[in-house]
Design a protein around this motif. Structure first.
Motif, short mmCIF file in Angstrom:
data_model
loop_
_atom_site.label_atom_id
_atom_site.label_comp_id
_atom_site.label_asym_id
_atom_site.label_seq_id
_atom_site.Cartn_x
_atom_site.Cartn_y
_atom_site.Cartn_z
N GLN A 26 1.00 -1.27 0.38
CA GLN A 26 0.24 0.18 0.20
C GLN A 26 0.54 1.05 0.27
OE1 GLN A 26 -3.22 0.13 -0.67
NE2 GLN A 26 -3.34 -2.46 -0.47
N THR A 30 -0.20 4.24 -2.54
CA THR A 30 -0.12 5.92 -1.43
C THR A 30 0.71 6.20 -2.23
OG1 THR A 30 -1.57 4.18 0.64
CG2 THR A 30 -0.38 6.98 0.78
N ASN A 47 -8.37 7.46 -3.84
CA ASN A 47 -7.48 6.49 -2.26
C ASN A 47 -9.08 6.31 -1.18
OD1 ASN A 47 -6.16 6.00 -0.04
ND2 ASN A 47 -6.60 7.56 1.00
#
Length: 59
Positions: A26, A30, A47
């Motif tokens: 992740q 991100t 997101n």
């Protein structure tokens, strides 16, 4: 080793491994979000979809 100790060990290692793997996957995803768009609302939407997809995928 007793059954209860094995169960605790398995649960602990599963949670630890899942956390490490989740973080490893992740973090780059991100980090790339600001490069995709400068619009804050679009980043929030992207997101949100990422988090929902991850929650669905883990189950």
């Amino acid at each position: 080793m007793h059954s209860t100790a094995k169960l605790w060990y398995a649960g602990f290692t599963y949670i630890l491994a899942a956390g490490v793997i989740y973080t490893g996957i992740q973090t780059p995803i991100t980090a790339i979000l600001p490069s995709l768009t400068t619009n804050g609302q679009e980043r929030i939407n992207a997101n949100t979809f990422r988090m929902c997809g991850g929650a669905i995928g883990i189950r």
